[in-house]
Design a protein around this motif. Structure first.
Motif, PDB file in Angstrom:
ATOM      1  N   LEU A  54       1.010  -0.892  -0.256  1.00  0.00           N
ATOM      2  CA  LEU A  54      -0.037   0.070   0.171  1.00  0.00           C
ATOM      3  C   LEU A  54       0.892   0.742   0.080  1.00  0.00           C
ATOM      4  CD1 LEU A  54      -2.862  -0.334   2.555  1.00  0.00           C
ATOM      5  CD2 LEU A  54      -2.998  -0.511   0.174  1.00  0.00           C
ATOM      6  N   ALA A  55       1.658   1.553   0.663  1.00  0.00           N
ATOM      7  CA  ALA A  55       3.062   2.396   0.572  1.00  0.00           C
ATOM      8  C   ALA A  55       3.281   2.576  -0.838  1.00  0.00           C
ATOM      9  CB  ALA A  55       4.080   2.293   2.050  1.00  0.00           C
ATOM     10  N   GLU A  56       4.143   1.429  -0.653  1.00  0.00           N
ATOM     11  CA  GLU A  56       4.610   1.999  -1.975  1.00  0.00           C
ATOM     12  C   GLU A  56       3.851   1.963  -3.435  1.00  0.00           C
ATOM     13  OE1 GLU A  56       6.505  -2.208  -3.527  1.00  0.00           O
ATOM     14  OE2 GLU A  56       7.960  -1.380  -1.622  1.00  0.00           O
ATOM     15  N   ARG A  57       2.501   1.917  -3.360  1.00  0.00           N
ATOM     16  CA  ARG A  57       1.323   2.396  -3.822  1.00  0.00           C
ATOM     17  C   ARG A  57       1.119   3.806  -4.384  1.00  0.00           C
ATOM     18  NH1 ARG A  57      -3.318  -1.432  -3.780  1.00  0.00           N
ATOM     19  NH2 ARG A  57      -2.312  -3.078  -2.929  1.00  0.00           N
ATOM     20  N   ALA A  58       1.113   4.237  -2.638  1.00  0.00           N
ATOM     21  CA  ALA A  58       0.876   5.538  -2.538  1.00  0.00           C
ATOM     22  C   ALA A  58       1.818   6.426  -2.684  1.00  0.00           C
ATOM     23  CB  ALA A  58       0.560   5.789  -0.926  1.00  0.00           C
ATOM     24  N   ASP A  60       4.087   5.812  -4.824  1.00  0.00           N
ATOM     25  CA  ASP A  60       4.276   5.568  -6.962  1.00  0.00           C
ATOM     26  C   ASP A  60       3.225   6.514  -7.541  1.00  0.00           C
ATOM     27  OD1 ASP A  60       6.077   3.942  -7.102  1.00  0.00           O
ATOM     28  OD2 ASP A  60       4.922   2.025  -7.645  1.00  0.00           O
ATOM     29  N   ALA A  61       1.580   6.377  -6.562  1.00  0.00           N
ATOM     30  CA  ALA A  61       0.593   7.405  -7.002  1.00  0.00           C
ATOM     31  C   ALA A  61       1.424   8.881  -6.946  1.00  0.00           C
ATOM     32  CB  ALA A  61      -0.343   6.979  -6.368  1.00  0.00           C
ATOM     33  N   TRP A  62       1.614   8.970  -6.099  1.00  0.00           N
ATOM     34  CA  TRP A  62       1.926  10.581  -5.557  1.00  0.00           C
ATOM     35  C   TRP A  62       3.362  11.054  -6.541  1.00  0.00           C
ATOM     36  CZ3 TRP A  62       7.323  12.106  -3.555  1.00  0.00           C
ATOM     37  CH2 TRP A  62       6.990  13.576  -3.125  1.00  0.00           C
ATOM     38  N   LEU A  63       4.342  10.337  -6.500  1.00  0.00           N
ATOM     39  CA  LEU A  63       5.459  10.618  -7.927  1.00  0.00           C
ATOM     40  C   LEU A  63       4.954  10.504  -9.032  1.00  0.00           C
ATOM     41  CD1 LEU A  63       7.727   8.229  -6.384  1.00  0.00           C
ATOM     42  CD2 LEU A  63       8.040  11.021  -6.149  1.00  0.00           C
ATOM     43  N   ASN A  64       3.596   9.888 -10.135  1.00  0.00           N
ATOM     44  CA  ASN A  64       2.771  10.125 -11.011  1.00  0.00           C
ATOM     45  C   ASN A  64       1.752  11.690 -11.169  1.00  0.00           C
ATOM     46  OD1 ASN A  64       3.855   7.873 -12.399  1.00  0.00           O
ATOM     47  ND2 ASN A  64       2.379   6.191 -11.785  1.00  0.00           N
ATOM     48  N   ARG A  65       1.409  11.906  -9.993  1.00  0.00           N
ATOM     49  CA  ARG A  65       1.268  13.361  -9.858  1.00  0.00           C
ATOM     50  C   ARG A  65       1.709  14.333  -9.792  1.00  0.00           C
ATOM     51  NH1 ARG A  65      -2.003  10.540  -5.467  1.00  0.00           N
ATOM     52  NH2 ARG A  65      -0.924  12.389  -4.198  1.00  0.00           N
ATOM     53  N   LEU A  66       2.735  14.413  -9.490  1.00  0.00           N
ATOM     54  CA  LEU A  66       4.010  15.210  -9.371  1.00  0.00           C
ATOM     55  C   LEU A  66       5.213  15.328 -10.706  1.00  0.00           C
ATOM     56  CD1 LEU A  66       5.950  15.067  -5.858  1.00  0.00           C
ATOM     57  CD2 LEU A  66       4.518  16.243  -6.816  1.00  0.00           C
ATOM     58  N   ALA A  67       4.557  14.299 -10.917  1.00  0.00           N
ATOM     59  CA  ALA A  67       5.707  14.175 -12.378  1.00  0.00           C
ATOM     60  C   ALA A  67       3.999  15.013 -13.897  1.00  0.00           C
ATOM     61  CB  ALA A  67       5.379  12.830 -13.467  1.00  0.00           C
ATOM     62  N   ASP A  68       2.662  14.807 -13.790  1.00  0.00           N
ATOM     63  CA  ASP A  68       1.694  14.895 -14.199  1.00  0.00           C
ATOM     64  C   ASP A  68       1.270  16.515 -13.988  1.00  0.00           C
ATOM     65  OD1 ASP A  68       1.286  12.495 -15.359  1.00  0.00           O
ATOM     66  OD2 ASP A  68      -0.676  12.293 -14.067  1.00  0.00           O
TER      67      ASP A  68
END
Length: 93
Positions: A54-58, A60-68
């Motif tokens: 769960l922590a890894e997915r969260a 990854d989602a945060w990093l993807n939002r930053l990249a977006d």
């Protein structure tokens, strides 16, 4: 996961097998205290793996939002790595 048991380190040391069995069999984590402060937790390995995933997915989602967000801002006004290094060198002289 059930409500955790809070136990001092000395008790956990004396009853470690019971603490591990409780975590695995009953899904009850044990929060270990030292000098009254919560220091660590014993929990079932499957629960640990689930929480880790769960922590890894969260993350990854945060990093993807930053990249977006960075991508949506566009490249206008941004510097290449070489331009940034040159600007830093210029400021030092």
């Amino acid at each position: 996961m059930n409500e955790p048991v809070i136990a001092p380190m000395a008790d956990v040391r004396r009853h470690l097998a019971d603490v591990i069995d409780r975590a695995h069999r009953d899904d009850v984590p044990t929060i270990i205290t030292r000098r009254g402060r919560q220091e660590a937790v014993v929990l079932d390995i499957d629960e640990y793996r689930r929480l880790r995933e769960l922590a890894e997915r969260a993350e990854d989602a945060w990093l993807n939002r930053l990249a977006d967000d960075a991508e949506s801002e566009g490249l206008e006004g941004s510097l290449t790595l070489e331009e940034m290094a040159a600007a830093i060198r210029d400021r030092r002289t």
